[in-house]
Design a protein around this motif. Structure first.
Motif, mmCIF file in Angstrom:
data_model
loop_
_atom_site.group_PDB
_atom_site.id
_atom_site.type_symbol
_atom_site.label_atom_id
_atom_site.label_comp_id
_atom_site.label_asym_id
_atom_site.label_seq_id
_atom_site.Cartn_x
_atom_site.Cartn_y
_atom_site.Cartn_z
ATOM 1 N N LEU A 36 0.828 -1.205 0.000
ATOM 2 C CA LEU A 36 0.000 0.000 0.000
ATOM 3 C C LEU A 36 0.867 1.262 0.000
ATOM 4 O O LEU A 36 0.612 2.218 -0.739
ATOM 5 N N VAL A 37 1.909 1.243 0.828
ATOM 6 C CA VAL A 37 2.825 2.379 0.856
ATOM 7 C C VAL A 37 3.557 2.518 -0.475
ATOM 8 O O VAL A 37 3.718 3.630 -1.012
ATOM 9 N N ALA A 38 3.992 1.393 -1.047
ATOM 10 C CA ALA A 38 4.720 1.437 -2.313
ATOM 11 C C ALA A 38 3.839 1.951 -3.443
ATOM 12 O O ALA A 38 4.278 2.750 -4.281
ATOM 13 N N LEU A 39 2.594 1.498 -3.494
ATOM 14 C CA LEU A 39 1.678 1.961 -4.544
ATOM 15 C C LEU A 39 1.441 3.454 -4.439
ATOM 16 O O LEU A 39 1.514 4.187 -5.445
ATOM 17 N N ALA A 40 1.169 3.943 -3.231
ATOM 18 C CA ALA A 40 0.936 5.380 -3.055
ATOM 19 C C ALA A 40 2.183 6.185 -3.400
ATOM 20 O O ALA A 40 2.096 7.243 -4.051
ATOM 21 N N ALA A 41 3.356 5.692 -2.994
ATOM 22 C CA ALA A 41 4.599 6.398 -3.295
ATOM 23 C C ALA A 41 4.857 6.439 -4.799
ATOM 24 O O ALA A 41 5.279 7.465 -5.347
ATOM 25 N N GLY A 42 4.574 5.321 -5.488
ATOM 26 C CA GLY A 42 4.780 5.285 -6.930
ATOM 27 C C GLY A 42 3.881 6.251 -7.675
ATOM 28 O O GLY A 42 4.324 6.980 -8.568
ATOM 29 N N VAL A 43 2.603 6.269 -7.299
ATOM 30 C CA VAL A 43 1.667 7.200 -7.952
ATOM 31 C C VAL A 43 2.066 8.643 -7.667
ATOM 32 O O VAL A 43 2.002 9.509 -8.553
ATOM 33 N N ALA A 44 2.492 8.930 -6.421
ATOM 34 C CA ALA A 44 2.904 10.296 -6.078
ATOM 35 C C ALA A 44 4.126 10.721 -6.877
ATOM 36 O O ALA A 44 4.200 11.852 -7.380
ATOM 37 N N LEU A 45 5.112 9.811 -7.032
ATOM 38 C CA LEU A 45 6.308 10.148 -7.795
ATOM 39 C C LEU A 45 5.994 10.389 -9.266
ATOM 40 O O LEU A 45 6.510 11.327 -9.882
ATOM 41 N N ILE A 46 5.141 9.548 -9.828
ATOM 42 C CA ILE A 46 4.792 9.711 -11.236
ATOM 43 C C ILE A 46 4.019 10.998 -11.453
ATOM 44 O O ILE A 46 4.199 11.693 -12.468
ATOM 45 N N SER A 47 3.173 11.354 -10.507
ATOM 46 C CA SER A 47 2.338 12.556 -10.656
ATOM 47 C C SER A 47 3.174 13.829 -10.648
ATOM 48 O O SER A 47 2.736 14.861 -11.164
ATOM 49 N N THR A 48 4.369 13.774 -10.078
ATOM 50 C CA THR A 48 5.227 14.970 -10.073
ATOM 51 C C THR A 48 5.860 15.224 -11.426
ATOM 52 O O THR A 48 6.382 16.320 -11.658
ATOM 53 N N ARG A 49 5.856 14.220 -12.297
ATOM 54 C CA ARG A 49 6.411 14.371 -13.631
ATOM 55 C C ARG A 49 5.277 14.353 -14.638
ATOM 56 O O ARG A 49 4.719 13.300 -14.945
ATOM 57 N N HIS A 50 4.881 15.500 -15.127
ATOM 58 C CA HIS A 50 3.721 15.588 -16.004
ATOM 59 C C HIS A 50 3.991 14.984 -17.384
ATOM 60 O O HIS A 50 3.065 14.753 -18.156
ATOM 61 N N SER A 51 5.272 14.741 -17.694
ATOM 62 C CA SER A 51 5.593 14.144 -18.991
ATOM 63 C C SER A 51 5.362 12.635 -19.008
ATOM 64 O O SER A 51 5.416 12.014 -20.061
ATOM 65 N N ILE A 52 5.111 12.025 -17.840
ATOM 66 C CA ILE A 52 4.905 10.583 -17.743
ATOM 67 C C ILE A 52 3.416 10.302 -17.678
ATOM 68 O O ILE A 52 2.712 10.854 -16.829
ATOM 69 N N ASP A 53 2.930 9.466 -18.573
ATOM 70 C CA ASP A 53 1.515 9.123 -18.603
ATOM 71 C C ASP A 53 1.240 8.021 -17.581
ATOM 72 O O ASP A 53 1.660 6.875 -17.757
ATOM 73 N N LEU A 54 0.548 8.365 -16.513
ATOM 74 C CA LEU A 54 0.254 7.398 -15.450
ATOM 75 C C LEU A 54 -0.613 6.256 -15.956
ATOM 76 O O LEU A 54 -0.429 5.104 -15.567
ATOM 77 N N THR A 55 -1.551 6.557 -16.854
ATOM 78 C CA THR A 55 -2.453 5.523 -17.367
ATOM 79 C C THR A 55 -1.688 4.429 -18.092
ATOM 80 O O THR A 55 -1.962 3.234 -17.914
ATOM 81 N N HIS A 56 -0.702 4.818 -18.905
ATOM 82 C CA HIS A 56 0.065 3.825 -19.651
ATOM 83 C C HIS A 56 0.906 2.958 -18.724
ATOM 84 O O HIS A 56 1.071 1.760 -18.970
ATOM 85 N N LEU A 57 1.447 3.547 -17.656
ATOM 86 C CA LEU A 57 2.241 2.749 -16.724
ATOM 87 C C LEU A 57 1.376 1.776 -15.936
ATOM 88 O O LEU A 57 1.782 0.660 -15.640
ATOM 89 N N LEU A 58 0.178 2.205 -15.573
ATOM 90 C CA LEU A 58 -0.697 1.346 -14.767
ATOM 91 C C LEU A 58 -1.394 0.280 -15.587
ATOM 92 O O LEU A 58 -1.600 -0.844 -15.119
ATOM 93 N N PHE A 59 -1.786 0.608 -16.823
ATOM 94 C CA PHE A 59 -2.617 -0.304 -17.610
ATOM 95 C C PHE A 59 -1.982 -0.744 -18.914
ATOM 96 O O PHE A 59 -2.574 -1.520 -19.650
ATOM 97 N N GLY A 60 -0.783 -0.258 -19.212
ATOM 98 C CA GLY A 60 -0.079 -0.725 -20.391
ATOM 99 C C GLY A 60 -0.463 0.027 -21.649
ATOM 100 O O GLY A 60 -1.481 0.712 -21.714
ATOM 101 N N ASN A 61 0.370 -0.139 -22.667
ATOM 102 C CA ASN A 61 0.132 0.500 -23.951
ATOM 103 C C ASN A 61 0.800 -0.354 -25.014
ATOM 104 O O ASN A 61 2.025 -0.457 -25.064
ATOM 105 N N VAL A 62 -0.008 -0.972 -25.859
ATOM 106 C CA VAL A 62 0.535 -1.872 -26.866
ATOM 107 C C VAL A 62 1.442 -1.135 -27.837
ATOM 108 O O VAL A 62 2.363 -1.711 -28.417
#
Length: 282
Positions: free
Chosen positions: A104-130
């Motif tokens: 739970l801590v790791a998931l929250a930390a990962g989402v928080a870190l990704i959210s600080t970088r607007h160039s990274i698409d969180l949706t693609h990291l969480l659900f993939g992109n063919v």
């Protein structure tokens, strides 16, 4: 009908996605069978959340580099698994509760870190992109499969013994903790290798659902491994077909297809299915 089945794979990125998913389908389901055997099915779910901070840190330092994110994910996943086990032994608590807190801590930390970088698409990291399965990602999946299968073959017998009777293993040969650690390393590698196409929240689906379904078709370990690999390959092809024609992300499509095969196995399988329970036995 044949044209309908082959049309999606006329595209280069779909062929790369198929090759990567097949590599993952060969390497991951045997590990899933052992996770089910060891009653550690939810460990895969913990690890798929635990790798997210490492992937995020790799992306922060090296951009969307497959190798940087993969290395970060492997390190983070191993830290979560080892630290949870160490905390359980040091405090005398249950390992599952430590794992729940860690992921739970790791998931929250990962989402928080990704959210600080607007160039990274969180949706693609969480659900993939063919579309993200490029040559580097494909080589990564193939490399993980190339490493996983021989290592699993080497540790197969001690891993089976340690899974079925860890007390006997510790009393005679020892090193049960070593085989457990090597096994967890292979699980983390497979989870990380699948995150590009399937996402961190979906990569475990191709590992666990075929393994769970295989228990309804065979009562031997080797038979379950063979069946799990076959089901995973069918789910990969079918999921990519569904993703292409219905225009939905590849990760959920593949996992939903694997879930459909699991439901079919649960209803009509040869072992412990609804159908077998309804048939009178002599």
């Amino acid at each position: 009908m044949l044209d309908v089945l082959l049309e999606p794979f006329a595209l280069g990125f779909m062929r790369r996605a198929l090759a990567g998913c097949i590599a993952l389908s060969v390497a991951a389901p045997p590990l899933g069978v052992f996770l089910v055997l060891r009653r550690m099915s939810l460990m895969s779910d913990v690890l798929q959340h635990g790798v997210l901070p490492g992937i995020a840190i790799g992306a922060m330092f090296a951009g969307l580099s497959m190798w940087a994110m993969g290395l970060g994910g492997v390190v983070a996943g191993l830290l979560v698994a080892v630290l949870a086990g160490w905390l359980a032994r040091r405090t005398g608590g249950r390992e599952d509760s430590q794992l729940a807190g860690m992921y739970l801590v790791a998931l929250a930390a990962g989402v928080a870190l990704i959210s600080t970088r607007h160039s990274i698409d969180l949706t693609h990291l969480l659900f993939g992109n063919v579309l993200a399965v490029d040559t580097a990602a494909l080589l990564g999946m193939a490399a993980v499969a190339t490493v996983t299968l021989p290592v699993l073959a080497v540790i197969w017998r001690p891993l089976v013994l340690e899974s079925l009777d860890p007390g006997f293993m510790a009393a005679t040969a020892g090193k049960g903790g070593l085989w457990h650690l090597v096994f967890l390393m292979l699980v983390v590698l497979c989870v990380v290798s699948g995150f590009v196409a399937l996402g961190t929240l979906m990569s475990v689906g191709l590992m666990m659902l075929p393994a769970i379904a295989a228990r309804h078709w065979s009562d031997s370990l080797a038979g379950q491994v063979r069946m799990a690999v076959a089901l995973a390959c069918v789910a990969s092809v079918g999921g990519l077909e569904v993703s292409y024609y219905l225009d939905i992300p590849a990760g959920p499509a593949i996992v939903l297809t694997a879930g459909g095969l699991w439901m079919l196995s649960l209803l009509t399988g040869l072992r412990g299915s609804v159908w077998r329970a309804a048939v009178p036995r002599a």
